[in-house]
Design a protein around this motif. Structure first.
Motif, short mmCIF file in Angstrom:
data_model
loop_
_atom_site.label_atom_id
_atom_site.label_comp_id
_atom_site.label_asym_id
_atom_site.label_seq_id
_atom_site.Cartn_x
_atom_site.Cartn_y
_atom_site.Cartn_z
N SER A 9 3.57 6.93 2.04
CA SER A 9 3.43 6.25 3.32
C SER A 9 3.53 4.74 3.14
CB SER A 9 2.08 6.59 3.96
OG SER A 9 1.99 7.96 4.21
N ILE A 10 2.87 4.23 2.12
CA ILE A 10 2.92 2.79 1.87
C ILE A 10 4.34 2.38 1.56
CG2 ILE A 10 2.18 0.97 0.28
CD1 ILE A 10 -0.51 2.44 0.08
N MET A 11 5.02 3.17 0.75
CA MET A 11 6.40 2.83 0.39
C MET A 11 7.33 2.90 1.61
SD MET A 11 5.88 1.88 -2.54
CE MET A 11 7.54 1.35 -2.83
N ILE A 12 7.08 3.84 2.53
CA ILE A 12 7.87 3.92 3.76
C ILE A 12 7.74 2.61 4.53
CG2 ILE A 12 7.99 5.00 6.04
CD1 ILE A 12 7.27 7.66 4.64
N PHE A 13 6.50 2.08 4.63
CA PHE A 13 6.28 0.81 5.32
C PHE A 13 7.16 -0.28 4.72
CE2 PHE A 13 1.68 1.93 6.50
CZ PHE A 13 2.02 2.18 7.81
N SER A 154 -7.04 -0.21 1.84
CA SER A 154 -8.25 0.60 1.67
C SER A 154 -8.35 1.69 2.72
CB SER A 154 -9.50 -0.28 1.69
OG SER A 154 -9.55 -1.04 2.88
N ASN A 155 -7.74 1.49 3.89
CA ASN A 155 -7.74 2.53 4.93
C ASN A 155 -6.91 3.73 4.47
OD1 ASN A 155 -9.08 1.15 7.35
ND2 ASN A 155 -7.53 -0.33 6.75
N VAL A 156 -5.82 3.46 3.78
CA VAL A 156 -4.97 4.54 3.26
C VAL A 156 -5.68 5.22 2.10
CG1 VAL A 156 -2.74 5.08 2.18
CG2 VAL A 156 -2.88 3.35 4.00
N ARG A 157 -6.23 4.43 1.18
CA ARG A 157 -6.92 4.99 0.01
C ARG A 157 -8.09 5.87 0.43
NH1 ARG A 157 -9.09 0.88 -4.30
NH2 ARG A 157 -10.34 0.30 -2.52
N ALA A 158 -8.77 5.51 1.51
CA ALA A 158 -9.92 6.28 1.99
C ALA A 158 -9.50 7.55 2.73
CB ALA A 158 -10.79 5.42 2.90
N GLY A 159 -8.19 7.76 2.91
CA GLY A 159 -7.71 8.97 3.58
C GLY A 159 -7.70 8.89 5.08
N ILE A 183 9.30 -12.56 10.38
CA ILE A 183 8.36 -11.61 9.79
C ILE A 183 8.84 -11.22 8.40
CG2 ILE A 183 7.44 -9.26 9.90
CD1 ILE A 183 7.38 -9.51 12.93
N VAL A 184 7.91 -11.29 7.45
CA VAL A 184 8.13 -10.76 6.11
C VAL A 184 7.06 -9.69 5.93
CG1 VAL A 184 8.18 -11.25 3.64
CG2 VAL A 184 8.95 -12.99 5.27
N TRP A 185 7.47 -8.45 5.70
CA TRP A 185 6.53 -7.34 5.60
C TRP A 185 5.91 -7.29 4.21
CZ3 TRP A 185 5.00 -5.22 9.96
CH2 TRP A 185 5.83 -5.32 11.07
N LEU A 186 4.59 -7.13 4.18
CA LEU A 186 3.84 -7.07 2.92
C LEU A 186 3.11 -5.74 2.80
CD1 LEU A 186 2.13 -10.59 3.07
CD2 LEU A 186 4.26 -9.99 1.94
N ASN A 187 2.91 -5.31 1.58
CA ASN A 187 2.12 -4.13 1.31
C ASN A 187 0.64 -4.51 1.36
OD1 ASN A 187 1.68 -1.49 0.66
ND2 ASN A 187 2.80 -1.55 -1.25
N GLY A 188 -0.25 -3.57 1.66
CA GLY A 188 -1.69 -3.84 1.70
C GLY A 188 -2.16 -4.40 0.36
N GLY A 189 -2.73 -5.59 0.36
CA GLY A 189 -3.01 -6.29 -0.88
C GLY A 189 -4.33 -5.97 -1.54
N ASP A 190 -5.14 -5.10 -0.97
CA ASP A 190 -6.46 -4.86 -1.56
C ASP A 190 -6.46 -3.71 -2.55
OD1 ASP A 190 -5.95 -3.16 0.57
OD2 ASP A 190 -8.06 -2.82 0.99
N VAL A 191 -5.37 -2.98 -2.67
CA VAL A 191 -5.25 -1.90 -3.65
C VAL A 191 -3.86 -1.95 -4.27
CG1 VAL A 191 -6.86 -0.35 -2.45
CG2 VAL A 191 -4.44 -0.18 -1.97
N LEU A 192 -3.75 -1.48 -5.49
CA LEU A 192 -2.44 -1.35 -6.12
C LEU A 192 -1.69 -0.21 -5.45
CD1 LEU A 192 -3.47 -1.70 -9.86
CD2 LEU A 192 -2.40 -3.43 -8.40
N GLY A 193 -0.38 -0.36 -5.32
CA GLY A 193 0.41 0.69 -4.71
C GLY A 193 0.33 2.01 -5.45
N SER A 194 -0.03 1.95 -6.72
CA SER A 194 -0.07 3.17 -7.53
C SER A 194 -1.49 3.69 -7.77
CB SER A 194 0.59 2.89 -8.89
OG SER A 194 -0.13 1.86 -9.55
N ASP A 195 -2.51 3.07 -7.21
CA ASP A 195 -3.87 3.45 -7.60
C ASP A 195 -4.34 4.76 -7.00
OD1 ASP A 195 -4.80 2.93 -5.03
OD2 ASP A 195 -6.55 1.85 -5.75
N SER A 196 -3.60 5.30 -6.04
CA SER A 196 -3.98 6.60 -5.45
C SER A 196 -3.09 7.74 -5.90
CB SER A 196 -3.95 6.48 -3.92
OG SER A 196 -4.89 5.55 -3.47
N ILE A 197 -2.25 7.49 -6.89
CA ILE A 197 -1.34 8.55 -7.38
C ILE A 197 -2.11 9.48 -8.29
CG2 ILE A 197 0.68 9.01 -8.80
CD1 ILE A 197 1.92 6.52 -7.69
#
Length: 197
Positions: A9-13, A154-159, A183-197
């Motif tokens: 989902s994050i990568m889709i964003f 963190s909203n994504v990581r929390a499910g 607009i420049v789109w950014l990924n959520g910066g409070d977690v690593l993109g890979s920390d929920s894999i």
């Protein structure tokens, strides 16, 4: 498997928003469209000139400041030479703006709370998303890009954000903001993109 879907989902964003920013031309004041350099190490403008990102983290700009305060903040940052303001669209799923308008229906990213019309003088019409529009346009008028984080990680990581919800939310954001070249789109910066894999 659900963790992998949240990562997807994050990568889709990131993919969807970056591509939308490149395809469409801006409306209103025109700022140079940015792209990644050939060597993938920095951003460049349309002429290939390096873009120096001097950003301020106004994470809660959409939620904490009213229109007058947002104008004052953006004017101050432009005067100080900032060219990017990094902002969260949704810090939490119960996000409200300075006028008390909720961003979502039932804290579901798949259902943004949209009202008909956008007249500021009519509080029934002027909703959370109209306020986001206003701030993004004001930033463009002042020569400032907005680095947007669609939802804090963190909203994504929390499910709290499923793949289905993320897809609907991404579609909503892409349709609403595809013509905004600042607009420049950014990924959520409070977690690593890979920390929920």
């Amino acid at each position: 498997m659900e963790i992998f879907r949240n990562y997807k989902s994050i990568m889709i964003f990131v993919i969807l928003f970056f591509s939308c920013n490149q395809v469409f031309q801006p409306t209103g004041k025109r700022l140079p469209v940015l792209r990644v350099s050939e060597n993938k190490r920095f951003l460049v403008d349309e002429k290939g000139n390096p873009f120096f990102w001097l950003g301020d983290t106004g994470w809660l700009l959409f939620t904490k400041l009213n229109r007058e305060e947002a104008d004052q903040y953006l004017t101050d940052r432009a005067a100080k030479g900032f060219n990017v303001i990094q902002v969260m669209v949704l810090h939490s799923l119960n996000t409200k703006n300075a006028y008390g308008d909720s961003a979502l229906i039932n804290m579901d990213v798949a259902t943004p709370l949209i009202t008909e019309g956008n007249t500021f003088e009519d509080p029934v019409q002027y909703d959370y998303w109209d306020h986001v529009d206003y701030v993004i346009d004001k930033a463009a008028d002042k020569g400032i890009y907005i680095g947007l984080v669609p939802v804090w990680g963190s909203n994504v990581r929390a499910g709290h954000v499923s793949s289905r919800q993320a897809e609907k939310y991404a579609e909503f954001l892409a349709k609403r903001y595809h013509k905004k070249a600042n607009i420049v789109w950014l990924n959520g910066g409070d977690v690593l993109g890979s920390d929920s894999i």
